[in-house]
Design a protein around this motif. Structure first.
Motif, PDB file in Angstrom:
ATOM      1  N   GLU A  17      22.379  10.634   6.169  1.00  0.00           N
ATOM      2  CA  GLU A  17      21.563  10.222   5.025  1.00  0.00           C
ATOM      3  C   GLU A  17      21.882   8.789   4.636  1.00  0.00           C
ATOM      4  N   ILE A  18      20.830   7.985   4.498  1.00  0.00           N
ATOM      5  CA  ILE A  18      20.977   6.570   4.142  1.00  0.00           C
ATOM      6  C   ILE A  18      20.508   6.407   2.704  1.00  0.00           C
ATOM      7  N   ALA A  19      21.381   5.862   1.854  1.00  0.00           N
ATOM      8  CA  ALA A  19      21.055   5.679   0.445  1.00  0.00           C
ATOM      9  C   ALA A  19      19.901   4.701   0.294  1.00  0.00           C
ATOM     10  N   PRO A  20      19.111   4.819  -0.770  1.00  0.00           N
ATOM     11  CA  PRO A  20      17.977   3.898  -0.980  1.00  0.00           C
ATOM     12  C   PRO A  20      18.434   2.446  -0.999  1.00  0.00           C
ATOM     13  N   ASN A  21      17.645   1.586  -0.359  1.00  0.00           N
ATOM     14  CA  ASN A  21      17.968   0.157  -0.329  1.00  0.00           C
ATOM     15  C   ASN A  21      16.688  -0.653  -0.403  1.00  0.00           C
ATOM     16  N   VAL A  22      16.830  -1.947  -0.689  1.00  0.00           N
ATOM     17  CA  VAL A  22      15.684  -2.838  -0.799  1.00  0.00           C
ATOM     18  C   VAL A  22      16.123  -4.234  -0.386  1.00  0.00           C
ATOM     19  N   ARG A  23      15.167  -5.039   0.052  1.00  0.00           N
ATOM     20  CA  ARG A  23      15.454  -6.417   0.461  1.00  0.00           C
ATOM     21  C   ARG A  23      14.326  -7.314  -0.036  1.00  0.00           C
ATOM     22  N   TRP A  24      14.684  -8.403  -0.707  1.00  0.00           N
ATOM     23  CA  TRP A  24      13.700  -9.333  -1.267  1.00  0.00           C
ATOM     24  C   TRP A  24      13.735 -10.630  -0.473  1.00  0.00           C
ATOM     25  N   ARG A  25      12.595 -11.042   0.067  1.00  0.00           N
ATOM     26  CA  ARG A  25      12.542 -12.263   0.874  1.00  0.00           C
ATOM     27  C   ARG A  25      11.099 -12.709   1.011  1.00  0.00           C
ATOM     28  N   ALA A  26      10.899 -13.933   1.500  1.00  0.00           N
ATOM     29  CA  ALA A  26       9.547 -14.476   1.649  1.00  0.00           C
ATOM     30  C   ALA A  26       9.514 -15.493   2.782  1.00  0.00           C
ATOM     31  N   LYS A  27       8.436 -15.472   3.554  1.00  0.00           N
ATOM     32  CA  LYS A  27       8.189 -16.528   4.532  1.00  0.00           C
ATOM     33  C   LYS A  27       7.768 -17.799   3.792  1.00  0.00           C
ATOM     34  N   PRO A  28       7.876 -18.960   4.449  1.00  0.00           N
ATOM     35  CA  PRO A  28       7.497 -20.222   3.781  1.00  0.00           C
ATOM     36  C   PRO A  28       5.979 -20.431   3.726  1.00  0.00           C
ATOM     37  N   GLU A  29       5.242 -19.345   3.398  1.00  0.00           N
ATOM     38  CA  GLU A  29       3.784 -19.372   3.284  1.00  0.00           C
ATOM     39  C   GLU A  29       3.119 -19.802   4.586  1.00  0.00           C
ATOM     40  N   ALA A  30       3.783 -19.462   5.704  1.00  0.00           N
ATOM     41  CA  ALA A  30       3.257 -19.723   7.042  1.00  0.00           C
ATOM     42  C   ALA A  30       3.004 -18.398   7.732  1.00  0.00           C
ATOM     43  N   ARG A  53       0.829  -1.201   0.000  1.00  0.00           N
ATOM     44  CA  ARG A  53       0.000   0.000   0.000  1.00  0.00           C
ATOM     45  C   ARG A  53       0.863   1.250   0.000  1.00  0.00           C
ATOM     46  N   ARG A  54       0.373   2.287  -0.723  1.00  0.00           N
ATOM     47  CA  ARG A  54       1.036   3.583  -0.780  1.00  0.00           C
ATOM     48  C   ARG A  54      -0.039   4.679  -0.829  1.00  0.00           C
ATOM     49  N   ILE A  55       0.353   5.897  -0.504  1.00  0.00           N
ATOM     50  CA  ILE A  55      -0.538   7.048  -0.629  1.00  0.00           C
ATOM     51  C   ILE A  55      -0.441   7.570  -2.050  1.00  0.00           C
ATOM     52  N   GLY A  56      -1.579   7.797  -2.689  1.00  0.00           N
ATOM     53  CA  GLY A  56      -1.527   8.276  -4.061  1.00  0.00           C
ATOM     54  C   GLY A  56      -2.900   8.527  -4.629  1.00  0.00           C
ATOM     55  N   ILE A  57      -2.949   8.601  -5.947  1.00  0.00           N
ATOM     56  CA  ILE A  57      -4.196   8.778  -6.681  1.00  0.00           C
ATOM     57  C   ILE A  57      -4.291   7.692  -7.741  1.00  0.00           C
ATOM     58  N   ASP A  58      -5.501   7.147  -7.902  1.00  0.00           N
ATOM     59  CA  ASP A  58      -5.687   5.938  -8.697  1.00  0.00           C
ATOM     60  C   ASP A  58      -6.937   6.111  -9.559  1.00  0.00           C
ATOM     61  N   GLY A 107       3.190   7.705  -3.541  1.00  0.00           N
ATOM     62  CA  GLY A 107       4.369   8.089  -2.779  1.00  0.00           C
ATOM     63  C   GLY A 107       4.640   7.108  -1.662  1.00  0.00           C
ATOM     64  N   HIS A 108       4.909   7.614  -0.450  1.00  0.00           N
ATOM     65  CA  HIS A 108       5.182   6.731   0.691  1.00  0.00           C
ATOM     66  C   HIS A 108       3.870   6.258   1.307  1.00  0.00           C
ATOM     67  N   ASP A 109       3.959   5.486   2.415  1.00  0.00           N
ATOM     68  CA  ASP A 109       2.744   4.989   3.065  1.00  0.00           C
ATOM     69  C   ASP A 109       2.436   5.784   4.329  1.00  0.00           C
ATOM     70  N   LEU A 110       1.301   5.469   4.970  1.00  0.00           N
ATOM     71  CA  LEU A 110       0.868   6.202   6.154  1.00  0.00           C
ATOM     72  C   LEU A 110       1.738   5.948   7.372  1.00  0.00           C
ATOM     73  N   GLY A 130       4.839   6.216   7.190  1.00  0.00           N
ATOM     74  CA  GLY A 130       6.034   7.022   6.957  1.00  0.00           C
ATOM     75  C   GLY A 130       7.171   6.243   6.341  1.00  0.00           C
ATOM     76  N   ASN A 131       6.900   5.000   5.907  1.00  0.00           N
ATOM     77  CA  ASN A 131       7.939   4.158   5.312  1.00  0.00           C
ATOM     78  C   ASN A 131       7.865   4.214   3.788  1.00  0.00           C
ATOM     79  N   ASN A 132       8.839   3.557   3.147  1.00  0.00           N
ATOM     80  CA  ASN A 132       8.878   3.420   1.684  1.00  0.00           C
ATOM     81  C   ASN A 132       8.882   4.784   0.999  1.00  0.00           C
ATOM     82  N   ARG A 133       9.802   5.635   1.424  1.00  0.00           N
ATOM     83  CA  ARG A 133       9.937   6.950   0.811  1.00  0.00           C
ATOM     84  C   ARG A 133      10.314   6.802  -0.658  1.00  0.00           C
ATOM     85  N   GLY A 134       9.677   7.603  -1.489  1.00  0.00           N
ATOM     86  CA  GLY A 134       9.943   7.551  -2.913  1.00  0.00           C
ATOM     87  C   GLY A 134       8.674   7.757  -3.695  1.00  0.00           C
ATOM     88  N   ASP A 135       8.725   7.470  -4.999  1.00  0.00           N
ATOM     89  CA  ASP A 135       7.541   7.592  -5.835  1.00  0.00           C
ATOM     90  C   ASP A 135       7.419   6.371  -6.728  1.00  0.00           C
TER      91      ASP A 135
END
Length: 386
Positions: free
Chosen positions: A217-230, A147-152, A168-171, A173-178
């Motif tokens: 200032e922390i440069a943009p980063n991302v992490r990809w992962r998944a739980k074992p569907e539990a 989820r993000r704040i925006g117009i759809d 943009g970001h979410d409520l 305050g995370n996921n800064r960006g567009d």
């Protein structure tokens, strides 16, 4: 016994509750001009049992969701929804949607502003109360933007639908960006028990740098992962680790749904490409395929480009049997994120319009670096929603 007591009590009360809930729920107030105010909720209690196979998964029982909200609408003109999950302490949809036809006299689509799900893929946009399985598949967990704040804007026609937006970001305050997103689907068959849905979607995200409490200032980063569907574990068997100095993230999706009476098939392919400034691009992808059979004869519900729970007609409701295979690959660009493939068998029992019981058995197979684990998972859920 303590772990399954809440599920057992709901099961014993289910026949009586199913007969009375239609008239009692959801609580609703209707005004003379047609405006309606209603409460909404989704509460799920889960039990997880793991045959861990050295994977650090631990048995647990707890609330999975405590979602509560309010809906305000005037049919044909607008609707407003605000919901919060008290279990995870996060805002869900908080958005106002305007109906172009009701406001202008022409069907120019529906506009929505606020926090909402991005139109990427199928499973990620399915409401939590309507999930066929207790948890989303591996690729949806890893790659769906959330989820993000925006117009759809959404436009639906008898044979197709189009959804696009900017965010943009979410409520929290995370996921800064567009981000920008678009989803297009073709629906040559769209009847109550006869559906074919084929779609494609894409998002482009530009994450922004953030400043921590020390003014660094922390440069943009991302992490990809998944739980074992539990549902109740924090353990991930596949994980890319944190990727830093990210310039852009592109996500792509293909989706398909077929419903024919009590039978249905649903599948998706999701892919992400992380563009880094001084390092090679990193790619990950995954897919799933699920099959469903409602042995009591009903059909999965479809509308607005997504699925919902079947109508639980009859004294004993609807009973559904399911199977799903999902796969994810996070090995790329010299990063051992891992690969995982899961088989899941499921059974759902729907009683009335607001009560649902679920059971899932998962056989996971994950390889990451030199580690290879094959845990087995049994999950149970009792869910009340309105």
């Amino acid at each position: 016994m303590k772990r399954i007591a809440p599920l057992a009590l709901l099961a014993l009360a289910a026949p009586v509750f199913a007969e009375t809930q239609a008239s009692a729920w959801p609580p609703k107030l209707t005004f003379a001009n047609g405006t309606e105010v209603a409460l909404a909720g989704n509460f799920a209690w889960d039990v997880n049992h793991f045959d861990a196979d050295g994977s650090a998964l631990e048995n647990d029982h707890d609330w999975r969701r405590k979602e509560f909200g309010v809906a305000l609408k005037r049919k044909g003109l607008y609707d407003f929804t605000a919901a919060y999950d008290f279990q995870s302490d996060t805002w869900m949809d908080v958005a106002l949607r305007l109906d172009g036809k009701g406001l202008t006299g022409r069907d120019i689509g529906k506009w929505r502003i606020g926090q909402m799900k991005l139109p990427l893929g199928f499973e990620g946009n399915t409401a939590t109360r309507n999930g066929a399985f207790m948890e989303n598949s591996l690729p949806t967990q890893a790659f769906y933007e959330g989820r993000r704040i925006g117009i759809d804007w959404a436009l639906e026609r008898p044979r197709w639908l189009l959804n696009a937006g900017a965010y943009g970001h979410d409520l929290q305050g995370n996921n800064r960006g567009d981000s920008q997103a678009v989803r297009l689907a073709w629906t040559p068959w769209k009847e109550s028990t006869h559906v074919l849905h084929l779609g494609a979607s894409a998002t482009r995200e530009h994450p922004h740098a953030e400043t921590n409490g020390l003014g660094v200032e922390i440069a943009p980063n991302v992490r990809w992962r998944a739980k074992p569907e539990a549902s109740l574990t924090g353990t991930r068997l596949v994980d890319s680790g944190t990727l830093r100095d990210v310039g852009r993230i592109d996500r792509r999706g293909l989706e398909a749904l077929w419903i024919e009476g009590p039978w249905s098939l649903q599948g998706e392919y999701l892919r992400q490409t992380t563009h880094r400034h001084a390092l090679p691009d990193y790619r990950g992808d995954g897919w799933y395929l699920l099959g469903s059979w409602l042995l009591t004869g009903q059909s999965r519900s479809y509308g607005g480009g997504n699925v919902a729970n079947p109508k639980a007609t009859g004294k004993y409701g609807a009973v559904e049997l399911l199977a799903r295979y999902s796969h994810i690959d996070l090995d790329d660009a010299g990063i051992d994120g891992g690969r995982e493939s899961n088989w899941t068998l499921g059974a759902n029992w729907y009683l009335g319009s607001h009560l649902k019981f679920q059971a899932n058995y998962i056989r996971a197979d994950a390889r990451r670096g030199g580690n290879h684990v094959q845990p087995e998972i049994l999950q149970l859920r009792a869910q009340l929603y309105f």
